[in-house]
Write a protein that holds these residues in place. Structure first.
Motif, PDB file in Angstrom:
ATOM      1  N   MET A   1       0.833  -1.200   0.000  1.00  0.00           N
ATOM      2  CA  MET A   1       0.000   0.000   0.000  1.00  0.00           C
ATOM      3  C   MET A   1       0.871   1.255   0.000  1.00  0.00           C
ATOM      4  SD  MET A   1      -3.089  -0.928   2.692  1.00  0.00           S
ATOM      5  CE  MET A   1      -1.992  -1.426   4.034  1.00  0.00           C
ATOM      6  N   ARG A   2       0.381   2.298  -0.657  1.00  0.00           N
ATOM      7  CA  ARG A   2       0.998   3.622  -0.585  1.00  0.00           C
ATOM      8  C   ARG A   2       0.488   4.289   0.691  1.00  0.00           C
ATOM      9  NH1 ARG A   2       2.908   6.230  -4.966  1.00  0.00           N
ATOM     10  NH2 ARG A   2       1.865   8.181  -4.376  1.00  0.00           N
ATOM     11  N   VAL A   3       1.422   4.675   1.561  1.00  0.00           N
ATOM     12  CA  VAL A   3       1.044   5.143   2.887  1.00  0.00           C
ATOM     13  C   VAL A   3       1.607   6.536   3.144  1.00  0.00           C
ATOM     14  CG1 VAL A   3       1.079   4.664   5.369  1.00  0.00           C
ATOM     15  CG2 VAL A   3       1.049   2.765   3.725  1.00  0.00           C
ATOM     16  N   VAL A   4       0.749   7.460   3.576  1.00  0.00           N
ATOM     17  CA  VAL A   4       1.180   8.758   4.081  1.00  0.00           C
ATOM     18  C   VAL A   4       1.233   8.681   5.599  1.00  0.00           C
ATOM     19  CG1 VAL A   4       0.582  11.197   4.352  1.00  0.00           C
ATOM     20  CG2 VAL A   4       0.272  10.077   2.134  1.00  0.00           C
ATOM     21  N   LEU A   5       2.366   9.052   6.178  1.00  0.00           N
ATOM     22  CA  LEU A   5       2.493   9.140   7.630  1.00  0.00           C
ATOM     23  C   LEU A   5       1.991  10.495   8.095  1.00  0.00           C
ATOM     24  CD1 LEU A   5       6.058   7.651   8.161  1.00  0.00           C
ATOM     25  CD2 LEU A   5       3.873   6.520   8.574  1.00  0.00           C
ATOM     26  N   ILE A   6       1.328  10.508   9.254  1.00  0.00           N
ATOM     27  CA  ILE A   6       0.848  11.749   9.856  1.00  0.00           C
ATOM     28  C   ILE A   6       1.332  11.760  11.299  1.00  0.00           C
ATOM     29  CG2 ILE A   6      -1.165  13.123  10.471  1.00  0.00           C
ATOM     30  CD1 ILE A   6      -2.713  11.755   8.247  1.00  0.00           C
ATOM     31  N   SER A   7       2.263  12.658  11.611  1.00  0.00           N
ATOM     32  CA  SER A   7       2.849  12.646  12.951  1.00  0.00           C
ATOM     33  C   SER A   7       3.645  13.918  13.206  1.00  0.00           C
ATOM     34  CB  SER A   7       3.765  11.430  13.125  1.00  0.00           C
ATOM     35  OG  SER A   7       4.281  11.358  14.444  1.00  0.00           O
ATOM     36  N   GLU A   8       3.798  14.246  14.483  1.00  0.00           N
ATOM     37  CA  GLU A   8       4.728  15.304  14.899  1.00  0.00           C
ATOM     38  C   GLU A   8       5.770  14.741  15.857  1.00  0.00           C
ATOM     39  OE1 GLU A   8       4.413  17.323  18.173  1.00  0.00           O
ATOM     40  OE2 GLU A   8       2.395  16.808  18.837  1.00  0.00           O
ATOM     41  N   VAL A   9       5.883  13.411  15.945  1.00  0.00           N
ATOM     42  CA  VAL A   9       6.765  12.743  16.901  1.00  0.00           C
ATOM     43  C   VAL A   9       7.934  12.093  16.159  1.00  0.00           C
ATOM     44  CG1 VAL A   9       6.914  11.016  18.722  1.00  0.00           C
ATOM     45  CG2 VAL A   9       4.766  12.293  18.373  1.00  0.00           C
ATOM     46  N   PRO A  10       9.155  12.628  16.284  1.00  0.00           N
ATOM     47  CA  PRO A  10      10.281  12.089  15.512  1.00  0.00           C
ATOM     48  C   PRO A  10      10.505  10.585  15.668  1.00  0.00           C
ATOM     49  CG  PRO A  10      10.863  14.220  16.415  1.00  0.00           C
ATOM     50  CD  PRO A  10       9.527  13.860  17.012  1.00  0.00           C
ATOM     51  N   GLU A  14      10.398   7.822  12.458  1.00  0.00           N
ATOM     52  CA  GLU A  14      11.517   6.937  12.119  1.00  0.00           C
ATOM     53  C   GLU A  14      11.106   5.477  12.218  1.00  0.00           C
ATOM     54  OE1 GLU A  14      16.243   6.385  13.338  1.00  0.00           O
ATOM     55  OE2 GLU A  14      14.964   7.813  14.413  1.00  0.00           O
ATOM     56  N   GLY A  15      10.453   5.120  13.320  1.00  0.00           N
ATOM     57  CA  GLY A  15      10.080   3.729  13.537  1.00  0.00           C
ATOM     58  C   GLY A  15       9.025   3.240  12.573  1.00  0.00           C
ATOM     59  N   LEU A  16       7.997   4.046  12.313  1.00  0.00           N
ATOM     60  CA  LEU A  16       6.925   3.624  11.413  1.00  0.00           C
ATOM     61  C   LEU A  16       7.423   3.468   9.980  1.00  0.00           C
ATOM     62  CD1 LEU A  16       3.930   5.771  12.709  1.00  0.00           C
ATOM     63  CD2 LEU A  16       4.263   3.310  12.994  1.00  0.00           C
ATOM     64  N   THR A  17       8.296   4.354   9.557  1.00  0.00           N
ATOM     65  CA  THR A  17       8.851   4.239   8.205  1.00  0.00           C
ATOM     66  C   THR A  17       9.559   2.900   8.031  1.00  0.00           C
ATOM     67  OG1 THR A  17       9.155   6.641   8.113  1.00  0.00           O
ATOM     68  CG2 THR A  17      10.352   5.319   6.503  1.00  0.00           C
ATOM     69  N   THR A  18      10.369   2.550   9.009  1.00  0.00           N
ATOM     70  CA  THR A  18      11.099   1.281   8.954  1.00  0.00           C
ATOM     71  C   THR A  18      10.147   0.097   8.947  1.00  0.00           C
ATOM     72  OG1 THR A  18      12.982   2.274  10.104  1.00  0.00           O
ATOM     73  CG2 THR A  18      12.843  -0.123  10.111  1.00  0.00           C
ATOM     74  N   LEU A  19       9.128   0.139   9.808  1.00  0.00           N
ATOM     75  CA  LEU A  19       8.181  -0.976   9.886  1.00  0.00           C
ATOM     76  C   LEU A  19       7.375  -1.127   8.600  1.00  0.00           C
ATOM     77  CD1 LEU A  19       6.860  -0.504  13.535  1.00  0.00           C
ATOM     78  CD2 LEU A  19       8.150  -2.460  12.679  1.00  0.00           C
ATOM     79  N   LEU A  20       6.943  -0.010   8.028  1.00  0.00           N
ATOM     80  CA  LEU A  20       6.162  -0.074   6.795  1.00  0.00           C
ATOM     81  C   LEU A  20       6.962  -0.709   5.659  1.00  0.00           C
ATOM     82  CD1 LEU A  20       4.412   3.406   6.924  1.00  0.00           C
ATOM     83  CD2 LEU A  20       3.253   1.180   6.952  1.00  0.00           C
ATOM     84  N   VAL A  21       8.204  -0.273   5.508  1.00  0.00           N
ATOM     85  CA  VAL A  21       9.052  -0.834   4.448  1.00  0.00           C
ATOM     86  C   VAL A  21       9.277  -2.328   4.683  1.00  0.00           C
ATOM     87  CG1 VAL A  21      11.352  -0.770   3.422  1.00  0.00           C
ATOM     88  CG2 VAL A  21      10.151   1.368   3.932  1.00  0.00           C
ATOM     89  N   ALA A  22       9.501  -2.703   5.948  1.00  0.00           N
ATOM     90  CA  ALA A  22       9.730  -4.116   6.262  1.00  0.00           C
ATOM     91  C   ALA A  22       8.519  -4.978   5.929  1.00  0.00           C
ATOM     92  CB  ALA A  22      10.088  -4.272   7.736  1.00  0.00           C
ATOM     93  N   GLY A  24       6.569  -4.424   3.396  1.00  0.00           N
ATOM     94  CA  GLY A  24       6.332  -4.375   1.970  1.00  0.00           C
ATOM     95  C   GLY A  24       5.477  -3.223   1.490  1.00  0.00           C
ATOM     96  N   HIS A  25       5.290  -2.205   2.341  1.00  0.00           N
ATOM     97  CA  HIS A  25       4.491  -1.043   1.965  1.00  0.00           C
ATOM     98  C   HIS A  25       5.397   0.123   1.574  1.00  0.00           C
ATOM     99  CE1 HIS A  25       0.977  -3.214   3.357  1.00  0.00           C
ATOM    100  NE2 HIS A  25       1.604  -3.464   4.491  1.00  0.00           N
TER     101      HIS A  25
END
Length: 270
Positions: A1-10, A14-22, A24-25
């Motif tokens: 899936m193509r995912v847009v992250l929405i956050s103000e918490v560094p 960082e963590g969500l980006t890594t998890l999403l890629v892992a 397959g998103h």
């Protein structure tokens, strides 16, 4: 899936980006904000946490959220730690909607500061829930959740590892349900609770209360949604914000409570 992250918490970015890629998103953008209505936020820290090839978009108003999302044609938006209530037109943009991460075991402890309220009320566990966003706050169908024990944590830094572990455990299941078109599980309204802002009086420590109550008050303010308030007291005629206390004798300034002595270990000027 193509995912847009929405956050103000560094750390979340960082963590969500890594998890999403892992999983397959494809993270396609990060949406963040400059202010939460009361204070300016550290946008630079959020930008630094994002991968260098990820677009970062910063809406100036709530009305700009939907048009910015539309530019990326997302299948999903994933939100953790965002200070604005996302408007209905923005909720409708991603093909699978917006999934929010809430640091509590919904339907209990809906609201902006669930960890603070759980500590204040003497809970020994909190939790983390991924749920679909809907028009109200923290009321959408649940996709995944996990219990998290509370110990003596006093800052977000001390609790981050537990939350990160829980997110890593349950996000894959939540994403799988989303991709399968699973509507999630409706929340039990009979078990629901909502907690808003702390009352102004709670900012000041009443030393005639018990050691347990005062310790919880100091800890609760450490997790409050707006970090520049409470727990206040006066020392030598000047107001200070108490950041840390101890029951260990001799560690700081002794304060007599209703049922014992508490030592102020760390303070700052409010």
């Amino acid at each position: 899936m193509r995912v847009v992250l929405i956050s103000e918490v560094p750390p979340a970015v960082e963590g969500l980006t890594t998890l999403l890629v892992a999983e397959g998103h494809e993270p396609v953008a990060l949406l963040t904000v400059r202010h939460d209505g009361e204070r300016e936020l550290d946008v630079n820290a959020v930008v630094r946490a994002a991968p260098p090839d990820l677009d970062v978009v910063v809406p100036g108003t709530r009305g700009a959220v939907a048009p910015l999302l539309q530019r990326y044609a997302p299948d999903l938006a994933l939100c953790i730690g965002f200070p604005w209530k996302i408007p209905p037109d923005a909720l409708a943009v991603p093909r699978h909607g917006i999934v929010n991460g809430h640091p509590a075991l919904l339907p209990r402890y809906r609201g902006p500061s669930p960890v603070s309220w759980a500590i204040r009320r003497g809970e020994h566990e909190i939790g983390f829930t991924f749920h679909y966003m809907d028009a109200e706050l923290d009321t959408g169908n649940i996709l995944a959740q996990e219990r998290i024990p509370l110990a003596d944590e006093r800052t977000w830094d001390e609790l981050t590892t537990k939350f990160a572990t829980a997110v890593g455990n349950i996000l894959p299941r939540a994403l799988e349900r989303v991709a399968d078109g699973d509507p999630g599980d409706p929340q039990d309204e009979d078990a629901a609770s909502y907690f808003g802002s702390f009352e102004a009086e709670y900012a000041w420590i009443d030393w005639s209360r018990s050691v347990d109550e005062i310790e919880r008050q100091v800890r609760a303010w450490g997790f409050y949604a707006t970090p520049d308030r409470g727990a206040l007291t006066e020392i030598d005629g000047k107001p200070v914000r108490v950041l840390r206390t101890s029951r260990e004798p001799g560690r700081g300034r002794a304060m007599e409570c209703a049922d014992g002595t508490l030592w102020i270990v760390e303070t700052e000027t409010p």
